[in-house]
Design an enzyme around this catalytic site. Structure first.
Site, PDB file in Angstrom:
ATOM      1  N   ARG A 117      15.433 -30.194 -17.488  1.00  0.00           N
ATOM      2  CA  ARG A 117      16.391 -29.255 -16.636  1.00  0.00           C
ATOM      3  C   ARG A 117      17.001 -28.330 -17.567  1.00  0.00           C
ATOM      4  NH1 ARG A 117      17.826 -32.767 -11.784  1.00  0.00           N
ATOM      5  NH2 ARG A 117      19.601 -31.499 -11.437  1.00  0.00           N
ATOM      6  N   TYR A 166      17.440 -24.415 -17.204  1.00  0.00           N
ATOM      7  CA  TYR A 166      18.169 -24.016 -16.113  1.00  0.00           C
ATOM      8  C   TYR A 166      19.854 -24.261 -16.608  1.00  0.00           C
ATOM      9  CZ  TYR A 166      20.650 -23.573 -11.351  1.00  0.00           C
ATOM     10  OH  TYR A 166      21.424 -23.116 -10.423  1.00  0.00           O
ATOM     11  N   GLY A 216      20.630 -22.124 -19.820  1.00  0.00           N
ATOM     12  CA  GLY A 216      20.330 -20.767 -19.581  1.00  0.00           C
ATOM     13  C   GLY A 216      21.723 -20.370 -18.807  1.00  0.00           C
ATOM     14  N   ASN A 238      14.552 -31.022   1.851  1.00  0.00           N
ATOM     15  CA  ASN A 238      13.353 -32.077   1.865  1.00  0.00           C
ATOM     16  C   ASN A 238      13.700 -33.013   3.128  1.00  0.00           C
ATOM     17  OD1 ASN A 238      11.906 -31.199  -0.056  1.00  0.00           O
ATOM     18  ND2 ASN A 238      12.157 -32.996  -1.565  1.00  0.00           N
ATOM     19  N   ASP A 254      17.059 -45.156  -6.779  1.00  0.00           N
ATOM     20  CA  ASP A 254      17.447 -46.128  -6.039  1.00  0.00           C
ATOM     21  C   ASP A 254      18.460 -45.525  -4.800  1.00  0.00           C
ATOM     22  OD1 ASP A 254      19.677 -45.883  -7.194  1.00  0.00           O
ATOM     23  OD2 ASP A 254      19.917 -47.826  -7.974  1.00  0.00           O
ATOM     24  N   GLY A 255      18.536 -44.468  -4.892  1.00  0.00           N
ATOM     25  CA  GLY A 255      19.416 -43.430  -3.847  1.00  0.00           C
ATOM     26  C   GLY A 255      20.851 -43.784  -4.045  1.00  0.00           C
ATOM     27  N   THR A 269      24.928 -39.707  -6.613  1.00  0.00           N
ATOM     28  CA  THR A 269      25.786 -39.101  -5.842  1.00  0.00           C
ATOM     29  C   THR A 269      25.832 -37.414  -5.907  1.00  0.00           C
ATOM     30  OG1 THR A 269      27.564 -38.952  -6.907  1.00  0.00           O
ATOM     31  CG2 THR A 269      27.342 -41.033  -5.645  1.00  0.00           C
ATOM     32  N   ARG A 270      25.842 -36.841  -4.812  1.00  0.00           N
ATOM     33  CA  ARG A 270      26.066 -35.323  -4.733  1.00  0.00           C
ATOM     34  C   ARG A 270      27.207 -34.987  -3.847  1.00  0.00           C
ATOM     35  NH1 ARG A 270      23.371 -36.285  -8.372  1.00  0.00           N
ATOM     36  NH2 ARG A 270      21.453 -35.025  -9.354  1.00  0.00           N
ATOM     37  N   ASP A 319      18.032 -36.754 -14.214  1.00  0.00           N
ATOM     38  CA  ASP A 319      18.790 -36.256 -12.863  1.00  0.00           C
ATOM     39  C   ASP A 319      20.427 -36.934 -13.099  1.00  0.00           C
ATOM     40  OD1 ASP A 319      17.292 -36.011 -10.030  1.00  0.00           O
ATOM     41  OD2 ASP A 319      19.351 -37.048  -9.889  1.00  0.00           O
TER      42      ASP A 319
HETATM   43  P1  NAD Z   1      17.356 -19.127  -4.369  1.00  0.00           P
HETATM   44  O1  NAD Z   1      16.423 -19.656  -5.118  1.00  0.00           O
HETATM   45  O2  NAD Z   1      17.129 -19.354  -2.776  1.00  0.00           O
HETATM   46  O3  NAD Z   1      17.876 -17.724  -4.707  1.00  0.00           O
HETATM   47  C1  NAD Z   1      17.736 -17.139  -6.161  1.00  0.00           C
HETATM   48  C2  NAD Z   1      17.200 -15.598  -5.696  1.00  0.00           C
HETATM   49  O4  NAD Z   1      17.092 -15.047  -6.955  1.00  0.00           O
HETATM   50  C3  NAD Z   1      15.827 -15.642  -5.186  1.00  0.00           C
HETATM   51  O5  NAD Z   1      16.037 -14.521  -3.941  1.00  0.00           O
HETATM   52  C4  NAD Z   1      14.998 -15.126  -6.208  1.00  0.00           C
HETATM   53  O6  NAD Z   1      13.746 -14.439  -5.729  1.00  0.00           O
HETATM   54  C5  NAD Z   1      15.950 -14.305  -7.053  1.00  0.00           C
HETATM   55  N1  NAD Z   1      15.432 -14.283  -8.525  1.00  0.00           N
HETATM   56  C6  NAD Z   1      14.893 -15.200  -9.308  1.00  0.00           C
HETATM   57  N2  NAD Z   1      14.672 -14.825 -10.465  1.00  0.00           N
HETATM   58  C7  NAD Z   1      14.740 -13.437 -10.371  1.00  0.00           C
HETATM   59  C8  NAD Z   1      14.669 -12.382 -11.333  1.00  0.00           C
HETATM   60  N3  NAD Z   1      14.062 -12.706 -12.572  1.00  0.00           N
HETATM   61  N4  NAD Z   1      14.788 -11.104 -10.924  1.00  0.00           N
HETATM   62  C9  NAD Z   1      15.493 -10.827  -9.722  1.00  0.00           C
HETATM   63  N5  NAD Z   1      15.568 -11.843  -8.846  1.00  0.00           N
HETATM   64  C10 NAD Z   1      15.494 -13.145  -9.165  1.00  0.00           C
HETATM   65  O7  NAD Z   1      18.715 -20.027  -4.794  1.00  0.00           O
HETATM   66  P2  NAD Z   1      20.184 -20.061  -4.396  1.00  0.00           P
HETATM   67  O8  NAD Z   1      20.289 -21.450  -3.800  1.00  0.00           O
HETATM   68  O9  NAD Z   1      20.262 -18.770  -3.297  1.00  0.00           O
HETATM   69  O10 NAD Z   1      21.081 -19.628  -5.504  1.00  0.00           O
HETATM   70  C11 NAD Z   1      21.665 -18.586  -5.851  1.00  0.00           C
HETATM   71  C12 NAD Z   1      22.568 -18.623  -7.004  1.00  0.00           C
HETATM   72  O11 NAD Z   1      23.239 -19.688  -6.879  1.00  0.00           O
HETATM   73  C13 NAD Z   1      21.646 -18.929  -8.286  1.00  0.00           C
HETATM   74  O12 NAD Z   1      22.111 -18.314  -9.506  1.00  0.00           O
HETATM   75  C14 NAD Z   1      21.741 -20.568  -8.367  1.00  0.00           C
HETATM   76  O13 NAD Z   1      21.966 -20.741  -9.906  1.00  0.00           O
HETATM   77  C15 NAD Z   1      23.418 -20.550  -7.982  1.00  0.00           C
HETATM   78  N6  NAD Z   1      23.702 -21.950  -7.424  1.00  0.00           N
HETATM   79  C16 NAD Z   1      23.173 -22.249  -6.528  1.00  0.00           C
HETATM   80  C17 NAD Z   1      23.453 -23.702  -6.098  1.00  0.00           C
HETATM   81  C18 NAD Z   1      22.984 -24.154  -4.566  1.00  0.00           C
HETATM   82  O14 NAD Z   1      23.344 -25.458  -4.530  1.00  0.00           O
HETATM   83  N7  NAD Z   1      22.619 -23.217  -3.695  1.00  0.00           N
HETATM   84  C19 NAD Z   1      24.278 -24.376  -6.938  1.00  0.00           C
HETATM   85  C20 NAD Z   1      24.716 -23.809  -8.073  1.00  0.00           C
HETATM   86  C21 NAD Z   1      24.273 -22.695  -8.422  1.00  0.00           C
HETATM   87  N1  UDP Z   2      16.358 -36.120  -4.541  1.00  0.00           N
HETATM   88  C1  UDP Z   2      15.930 -37.042  -3.536  1.00  0.00           C
HETATM   89  N2  UDP Z   2      14.741 -36.875  -2.798  1.00  0.00           N
HETATM   90  C2  UDP Z   2      14.279 -35.709  -2.634  1.00  0.00           C
HETATM   91  C3  UDP Z   2      14.920 -34.477  -3.550  1.00  0.00           C
HETATM   92  C4  UDP Z   2      16.022 -34.804  -4.352  1.00  0.00           C
HETATM   93  O1  UDP Z   2      16.279 -38.264  -3.704  1.00  0.00           O
HETATM   94  O2  UDP Z   2      13.307 -35.501  -2.051  1.00  0.00           O
HETATM   95  C5  UDP Z   2      17.619 -36.554  -5.277  1.00  0.00           C
HETATM   96  C6  UDP Z   2      17.560 -35.816  -6.730  1.00  0.00           C
HETATM   97  O3  UDP Z   2      16.823 -36.694  -7.523  1.00  0.00           O
HETATM   98  C7  UDP Z   2      18.940 -35.809  -7.009  1.00  0.00           C
HETATM   99  C8  UDP Z   2      19.553 -35.272  -5.654  1.00  0.00           C
HETATM  100  O4  UDP Z   2      18.736 -35.755  -4.753  1.00  0.00           O
HETATM  101  O5  UDP Z   2      19.523 -36.909  -7.357  1.00  0.00           O
HETATM  102  C9  UDP Z   2      19.968 -33.945  -5.528  1.00  0.00           C
HETATM  103  O6  UDP Z   2      18.673 -33.155  -5.713  1.00  0.00           O
HETATM  104  P1  UDP Z   2      18.701 -31.655  -5.621  1.00  0.00           P
HETATM  105  O7  UDP Z   2      17.409 -31.300  -6.071  1.00  0.00           O
HETATM  106  O8  UDP Z   2      18.856 -31.220  -4.211  1.00  0.00           O
HETATM  107  O9  UDP Z   2      19.834 -30.907  -6.749  1.00  0.00           O
HETATM  108  P2  UDP Z   2      20.365 -31.191  -7.906  1.00  0.00           P
HETATM  109  O10 UDP Z   2      19.641 -32.369  -8.538  1.00  0.00           O
HETATM  110  O11 UDP Z   2      20.074 -30.082  -8.731  1.00  0.00           O
HETATM  111  O12 UDP Z   2      21.776 -31.431  -7.687  1.00  0.00           O
END
Ligand code: NAD
Ligand code: UDP
Length: 310
Positions: A140, A143, A146, A188, A204-205, A208-209, A270
């Site tokens: 992870r 991400y 980064g 999913n 085991d589910g 939390t989120r 995770d």
């Molecule tokens: P997403 O994958 O749907 O959107 C990301 C977008 O960025 C996509 O349209 C993708 O094509 C574009 N992209 C990726 N790499 C690129 C690059 N090198 N140049 C130009 N475009 C690029 O994801 P999202 O859920 O819409 O997330 C949007 C932002 O919010 C992200 O930065 C993500 O890290 C942040 N974020 C989202 C969540 C969430 O739960 N949705 C949680 C935390 C942070």
């Molecule tokens: N998860 C799951 N089943 C799935 C996809 C995800 O149980 O089919 C779990 C995953 O292991 C994590 C939580 O759901 O504990 C949230 O996962 P997600 O990928 O949505 O986001 P993140 O882990 O980045 O919060």
């Protein structure tokens, strides 16, 4: 204002572009279409205030804008782990390029950071003051690290070059326009349940989120951008916490599905628990989520029903 949204054709970005246009702004949506889709913004393309650019944030670009929302970066573990080197380049080089643009233009720039900067948190709920518990060498990390470096770059451009920044840390957000193969848990489970398949619970589910509906998040992003109280970081998310078992039950009950979930191995690193402390967002932005999971999931189910034609 003329506003640049990087990652604007993605899930969150497309909702943000739509909202900014409805507020009367001009919007430039920049995307390389890795996880974003033209269909997400196709309905905006006839609007004379909207412009769609295929561009990769890894490369510099010259544009004239007043504000920048930097969202470009795949957000689902499946997609950001597909090409981890590209993911970290996107966060870091994307931040450098967009901060350089903001500096030149004296434009305000907002970074979409993430709750992943807290890693597998030892402090619960997570406040912005917590520095996190992140594995720097795991699957992870491309991400998480980064996004952490991007935050550092934002703060350093702010301190060193007086760039007008805002940083939000977004917690799990869901809603229409997530990809059916996105891999994140809400999409999913809904897609699996709509197909009459068992939901796949990793581990085991009991982990939390806290899930925020996309409209709530977008209103928080815009409030953060347009307030003068703080540059951040500020958490944006819904503080109501669920286990993955509870989420699976909620969705299968709504869809009257009588199949037991299947349990699969928990992916490496995770996080076991996640819940935002949103005191700062309430104080500085007068923001808190308004759409409970039970309601947001209904909207999302409707979307996937139409998409999958079921
Ligand atoms: P997403 O994958 O749907 O959107 C990301 C977008 O960025 C996509 O349209 C993708 O094509 C574009 N992209 C990726 N790499 C690129 C690059 N090198 N140049 C130009 N475009 C690029 O994801 P999202 O859920 O819409 O997330 C949007 C932002 O919010 C992200 O930065 C993500 O890290 C942040 N974020 C989202 C969540 C969430 O739960 N949705 C949680 C935390 C942070
Ligand atoms: N998860 C799951 N089943 C799935 C996809 C995800 O149980 O089919 C779990 C995953 O292991 C994590 C939580 O759901 O504990 C949230 O996962 P997600 O990928 O949505 O986001 P993140 O882990 O980045 O919060």
């Amino acid at each position: 204002m003329r506003i640049l949204v990087t990652g604007g054709a993605g899930f969150v970005g497309s909702h943000l572009c739509e909202k900014l246009l409805s507020l009367g702004h001009e919007v430039i949506c920049l995307d390389n279409f890795f996880t974003g889709r033209k269909q997400n913004v196709a309905h905006l393309c006839t609007n004379p205030n909207f412009e769609l650019l295929r561009h990769d944030v890894i490369e510099p670009i010259l544009l004239e804008v007043d504000q920048i929302y930097n969202l470009a970066c795949p957000a689902s573990p499946v997609h950001y782990q597909y090409n981890p080197v590209k993911t970290i380049k996107t966060s870091i080089m994307g931040a450098i390029n967009m901060l350089g643009l903001a500096k030149r233009l004296k434009a305000r720039i907002l970074q979409a950071s993430t709750s992943e900067v807290y890693g597998d948190p030892a402090v619960h709920p997570q406040t912005e003051a917590y520095w996190g518990n992140v594995n720097p060498i795991g699957i992870r990390s491309c991400y998480d690290e980064g996004k952490r470096v991007a935050e550092t770059l934002f703060m350093d451009y702010h301190r060193q070059n007086k760039v007008d920044i805002r940083i939000v840390r977004i917690f799990n957000t869901y809603g229409p326009r997530m990809l059916a193969n996105d891999g994140r848990v809400v999409s999913n489970f809904i897609v699996q349940a709509l197909k009459g398949e068992p939901t796949t619970i990793y581990g085991d589910g009991s982990q939390t989120r806290s899930f925020c509906y996309v409209d709530d998040l977008v209103s928080g992003l815009i409030k953060m951008m347009n307030q003068e109280q703080t540059v951040g970081p500020v958490n944006l998310g819904n503080p109501k916490e669920f286990t993955m078992l509870e989420l699976s039950n909620l969705i299968t009950t709504k869809l009257k599905l009588d199949i037991k979930p299947i349990f699969q191995p928990l992916p490496q690193d995770d996080p076991k628990q996640r819940k935002p402390d949103i005191t700062l967002a309430k104080k500085h932005l007068d923001w808190e989520p308004t759409i409970p999971l039970e309601v947001g999931v209904d909207y999302t189910i409707l979307y996937f029903k139409r998409l999958l034609k079921v």
